[in-house]
Write an enzyme that holds these catalytic residues in place. Structure first.
Site, PDB file in Angstrom:
ATOM      1  N   GLY A  20     -43.780 126.457  45.324  1.00 26.57           N
ATOM      2  CA  GLY A  20     -43.623 127.032  46.659  1.00 26.57           C
ATOM      3  C   GLY A  20     -44.645 126.468  47.637  1.00 26.57           C
ATOM      4  N   ARG A  24     -50.021 122.861  46.344  1.00 35.24           N
ATOM      5  CA  ARG A  24     -49.846 122.774  44.887  1.00 35.24           C
ATOM      6  C   ARG A  24     -49.060 121.506  44.534  1.00 35.24           C
ATOM      7  NH1 ARG A  24     -52.804 126.317  41.618  1.00 35.24           N
ATOM      8  NH2 ARG A  24     -52.869 128.301  42.628  1.00 35.24           N
ATOM      9  N   ARG A  43     -43.611 119.254  58.955  1.00 34.55           N
ATOM     10  CA  ARG A  43     -44.014 120.673  58.978  1.00 34.55           C
ATOM     11  C   ARG A  43     -45.037 121.015  57.900  1.00 34.55           C
ATOM     12  NH1 ARG A  43     -40.081 124.672  61.365  1.00 34.55           N
ATOM     13  NH2 ARG A  43     -38.704 123.405  62.618  1.00 34.55           N
ATOM     14  N   ARG A  87     -38.097 124.673  39.516  1.00 41.92           N
ATOM     15  CA  ARG A  87     -39.079 125.456  40.278  1.00 41.92           C
ATOM     16  C   ARG A  87     -40.241 125.821  39.371  1.00 41.92           C
ATOM     17  NH1 ARG A  87     -41.337 129.263  43.261  1.00 41.92           N
ATOM     18  NH2 ARG A  87     -41.316 131.437  42.609  1.00 41.92           N
ATOM     19  N   SER A  90     -44.887 131.481  40.718  1.00 45.51           N
ATOM     20  CA  SER A  90     -45.471 132.690  40.152  1.00 45.51           C
ATOM     21  C   SER A  90     -44.482 133.840  40.290  1.00 45.51           C
ATOM     22  CB  SER A  90     -46.785 133.008  40.857  1.00 45.51           C
ATOM     23  OG  SER A  90     -46.535 133.222  42.220  1.00 45.51           O
ATOM     24  N   ASP A 204     -49.037 138.636  38.795  1.00 48.97           N
ATOM     25  CA  ASP A 204     -49.388 140.030  39.057  1.00 48.97           C
ATOM     26  C   ASP A 204     -48.426 140.948  38.311  1.00 48.97           C
ATOM     27  OD1 ASP A 204     -47.974 138.752  41.613  1.00 48.97           O
ATOM     28  OD2 ASP A 204     -47.237 140.801  41.398  1.00 48.97           O
ATOM     29  N   ARG A 217     -54.976 131.317  37.928  1.00 45.58           N
ATOM     30  CA  ARG A 217     -53.749 130.847  38.590  1.00 45.58           C
ATOM     31  C   ARG A 217     -53.625 129.334  38.458  1.00 45.58           C
ATOM     32  NH1 ARG A 217     -51.097 133.831  43.011  1.00 45.58           N
ATOM     33  NH2 ARG A 217     -51.916 135.908  42.889  1.00 45.58           N
TER      34      ARG A 217
END
Ligand code: HPA
Length: 235
Positions: A20, A24, A43, A87, A90, A204, A217
């Site tokens: 996402g 990363r 962008r 994909r 998280s 989470d 993470r």
């Protein structure tokens, strides 16, 4: 070039990993790919192409949520010929036995609404992972020793969700975790004859309120990149 991707024809590999977060994508490309080249920065949505074990791979950000992912995956598949899309992201656990840092591999993704919802009218389409990619990812995840869960997830439209009753129903029906992208990824891939999978790490926990710190993470994210790369070239 497309409206949202500045890459030249041929700059995008058939295998695309989709975090996402665009930063990363940069981190993963620099750490895991040989000779990574920036192919998109429109962008600030960074995309890199390099090779892994000699195989061409693109790692491209999707942004958060299905409307954003939908734009990038439509263009990557339709205009650049992406064929395998994984994909890496998280999720929030919805089950007591799915713990922080565990891996969740999504067979299917429930949703209230996706950007594709309108075209199905009265039909309730069931988005589905590519079986051979899924099988390969389960095998690759097994080698990491990290507990891995395979099953249904929930692609929500809201991170700050005001519908605890819906989450309750999802938990009751065995849904493993919530995230915000997989249902549309699987649907767009199906529509255009591409193969897709979502490999997620639990960042989470909805029931306990726990959350991973940033170091954990990063470690979990690295594991997912490895699993996705192995799955892409053995599945
Ligand atoms: N909700 C939605 N998306 C998420 C979550 C969550 O709790 N955690 C990681 N992605």
């Amino acid at each position: 070039m497309t409206i949202h991707i500045g890459a030249k024809p041929g700059d995008i590999a058939e295998t695309v990993l989709l975090p996402g977060d665009p930063l990363r994508a940069k981190w993963a490309a620099e750490k895991f790919l040989d000779d990574p080249k920036l192919v998109n920065e429109v962008r600030g949505m960074l995309g890199y192409t390099g090779t892994w074990n000699g195989n061409p791979v693109t790692i491209h950000g999707t942004g958060m949520g299905m409307p954003s992912l939908s734009i990038y995956t439509n263009e990557l598949i339709r205009d650049y010929g992406a064929k395998k899309l994984i994909r890496i992201g998280s999720c929030g656990s919805m089950q007591a036995h799915v713990k922080l840092r565990d891996i969740v591999i999504a067979m299917t993704a429930s949703s209230m609404e996706t950007p594709s919802r309108g075209m199905f009218r009265e039909l309730n389409f069931a988005p589905c992972a590519d079986w051979t990619l899924l099988r390969a990812a389960v095998q690759a995840a097994g080698k990491t020793g990290v507990p891995t869960h395979v099953g249904g997830i929930y692609s929500s439209n809201a991170f700050y969700d005001e519908r605890p009753d819906l989450n309750e129903q999802m938990t009751r029906h065995g849904t493993l975790a919530v995230e915000m992208e997989a249902a549309e990824l699987y649907t767009v891939a199906a529509r255009h004859g591409a193969r897709a999978l979502a490999v997620l790490t639990v960042s989470d926990h909805l029931q306990t309120g726990e959350a991973l710190d940033s170091e954990s993470r990063e470690r979990s994210f690295g594991e997912m990149v490895r699993i996705a790369l192995e799955a892409a070239f053995s599945g």
